[in-house]
Design an enzyme around this catalytic site. Structure first.
Site, mmCIF file in Angstrom:
data_model
loop_
_atom_site.group_PDB
_atom_site.id
_atom_site.type_symbol
_atom_site.label_atom_id
_atom_site.label_comp_id
_atom_site.label_asym_id
_atom_site.label_seq_id
_atom_site.Cartn_x
_atom_site.Cartn_y
_atom_site.Cartn_z
ATOM 1 N N GLY A 40 -13.292 -76.564 59.757
ATOM 2 C CA GLY A 40 -14.756 -76.595 60.559
ATOM 3 C C GLY A 40 -14.278 -76.816 62.126
ATOM 4 N N GLY A 41 -13.251 -76.983 62.366
ATOM 5 C CA GLY A 41 -12.800 -77.214 63.785
ATOM 6 C C GLY A 41 -12.293 -75.977 64.504
ATOM 7 N N VAL A 42 -12.195 -76.012 65.722
ATOM 8 C CA VAL A 42 -11.719 -74.614 66.503
ATOM 9 C C VAL A 42 -10.296 -74.057 66.233
ATOM 10 C CG1 VAL A 42 -10.664 -75.989 68.313
ATOM 11 C CG2 VAL A 42 -11.879 -73.840 68.876
ATOM 12 N N SER A 63 -8.552 -74.054 63.177
ATOM 13 C CA SER A 63 -8.495 -73.132 62.139
ATOM 14 C C SER A 63 -9.419 -72.197 62.290
ATOM 15 C CB SER A 63 -8.954 -74.347 60.713
ATOM 16 O OG SER A 63 -9.898 -74.935 60.897
ATOM 17 N N LEU A 88 -11.830 -77.266 52.427
ATOM 18 C CA LEU A 88 -11.379 -78.328 51.275
ATOM 19 C C LEU A 88 -12.489 -79.446 51.265
ATOM 20 C CD1 LEU A 88 -7.505 -78.237 51.549
ATOM 21 C CD2 LEU A 88 -9.161 -76.610 50.300
ATOM 22 N N MET A 137 -10.139 -73.684 56.292
ATOM 23 C CA MET A 137 -10.861 -73.743 57.527
ATOM 24 C C MET A 137 -11.415 -75.144 57.577
ATOM 25 S SD MET A 137 -12.663 -69.998 57.604
ATOM 26 C CE MET A 137 -13.125 -70.200 59.376
ATOM 27 N N CYS A 174 -8.358 -88.935 58.987
ATOM 28 C CA CYS A 174 -9.756 -88.116 58.360
ATOM 29 C C CYS A 174 -10.487 -88.918 57.382
ATOM 30 C CB CYS A 174 -9.380 -86.985 58.034
ATOM 31 S SG CYS A 174 -8.513 -86.584 56.182
ATOM 32 N N CYS A 183 -0.945 -85.249 52.926
ATOM 33 C CA CYS A 183 -1.794 -84.208 52.827
ATOM 34 C C CYS A 183 -1.144 -82.879 52.856
ATOM 35 C CB CYS A 183 -2.819 -84.294 54.085
ATOM 36 S SG CYS A 183 -3.966 -82.926 53.602
#
Length: 378
Positions: free
Chosen positions: A19-21, A23, A42, A17, A210, A111
């Site tokens: 922190g975005g919509v 995920s 993470l 997750m 990011c 990543c």
């Protein structure tokens, strides 16, 4: 065939997750499907900013709090795992080294390969989880014999299979993409998040790289690699300008060249080649960017490696178009020829091969052969 298998027992799923919509909705869908879901955020930065800059960046303190709140609403356990050192070594340092060598890397692929489906997956399996779920738009299709294939998302406009082309058989066996079958707009995903009571429903998407929150890639590289004035030359070798470091450029770049001498034909010039050894950037006309073939190294296959020459479509950028190619693996090197020339292909990028919607595999571009250029970009 589905991205969320329905076995006789619920799967133990670790939902990454951000922190975005996307995920958050993916985690909610996995839980709604009956799986035993745990959320994890993470922590990828040793010094995360408190707040993101506009819609850029991710993995900030704000993002971890948003992910925790979403997990609370979904009703699943939630943890923060510190993978900052691994991320720095495998993604950030690789990114800097590639640019220093005159190549153009894709840190999202790196990543996915090294963090989300290697470090994270290994830890998840060690803790007894069956799968890792993310908010990527792609599909894992399970065949009748139990083997799994990676396919494009049902909605091509949101397809993210390109950045997942590095996943191998083992990783696909434990991958879950609950949004892959969604044929809907992003506004509808946000509406679903709002119906589920997720506060991230209206949160802006993250963009670009990011770990470069302000979006200034050249500034980031200059801080890491320094500034060193060098020449910008045309195809004949004549000096047409100067720059502050060849590492700040990429093949096909048009903006930011600061060339004082106009081209003879008055048309824009583009970066054709980058030489880190001489700190020289070569520029020229757009048609000099046309590439007819390339070689790629370090192939990774989403299944059995193909044998002999084959006809595929290829994608060369995360949001690029498909193009028809023939490709063959020869002594560990992927040889790719384009049916029609393509433009602006840079060493360091990934070429991802497709058979229909199925992802065949990915490899890192090592060299390109220009159709109208006397040198080969390396």
């Amino acid at each position: 065939m589905t991205e969320i298998p329905q076995p006789s027992r619920p799967l133990r799923v670790l939902a990454a997750m951000s922190g975005g919509v996307d995920s958050a909705v993916a985690a909610a869908r996995a839980a709604e499907a009956g799986h035993d879901v745990t959320g994890v955020h993470l922590a990828l930065s040793a010094n995360p900013q408190s707040f993101r800059t506009g819609a850029r960046g991710c993995c900030t303190i704000e993002d971890s709090r948003d992910a925790r709140r979403a997990a609370d609403v979904i009703g699943i356990p939630f943890y923060v795992w510190d993978l900052a050192d691994r991320f720095r070594e495998d993604v950030v340092e690789n990114f800097v080294a590639e640019y220093e060598a005159g190549r153009t890397p894709n840190p999202c692929l790196r990543c996915n390969e090294k963090i989300k489906f290697a470090a994270l997956l290994d830890k998840a399996l060690a803790l007894g989880f069956d799968a890792v779920a993310t908010g990527h738009y792609a599909r894992v299709v399970t065949l009748a014999d139990g083997t799994r294939e990676l396919h494009r998302a049902s909605d091509m406009a949101k397809d993210q299979s390109y950045v997942l082309g590095v996943l191998d058989d083992r990783q696909l066996a434990h991958a879950m993409f609950p949004l892959g079958d969604t044929v809907t707009t992003k506004d509808e995903i946000r509406a679903e998040a709002e119906r589920r009571g997720l506060a991230v429903a209206k949160k802006p998407d993250s963009h670009d790289i990011c770990f470069i929150a302000d979006g200034d890639t050249q500034g980031f590289l200059a801080n890491r690699l320094g500034r060193a004035e060098g020449d910008i030359v045309d195809e004949s070798g004549a000096k047409v300008g100067t720059h502050e470091g060849a590492h700040g450029f990429t093949i096909g770049q048009r903006k930011g060249l600061r060339i004082g001498t106009p081209a003879p034909d008055g048309k824009p010039r583009y970066v054709l080649d980058i030489s880190p050894v001489t700190n020289t950037v070569t520029v020229g006309p757009a048609d000099a960017l046309d590439v007819g073939a390339l070689t790629a190294i370090e192939p990774r296959w989403c299944g059995t490696a193909p044998t002999g020459p084959g006809t595929y479509t290829a994608q060369l950028r995360a949001h690029g178009d498909e193009t028809e190619v023939t490709a063959e693996l020869i002594d560990g090197t992927l040889e790719v020829s384009f049916k029609e020339p393509v433009r602006g292909v840079a060493p360091g990028q990934a070429v991802v091969l497709y058979a229909g919607t199925r992802v065949v595999g990915s490899a890192t571009i090592a060299t390109t052969s220009r159709t109208t250029k006397k040198f080969t970009a390396v």
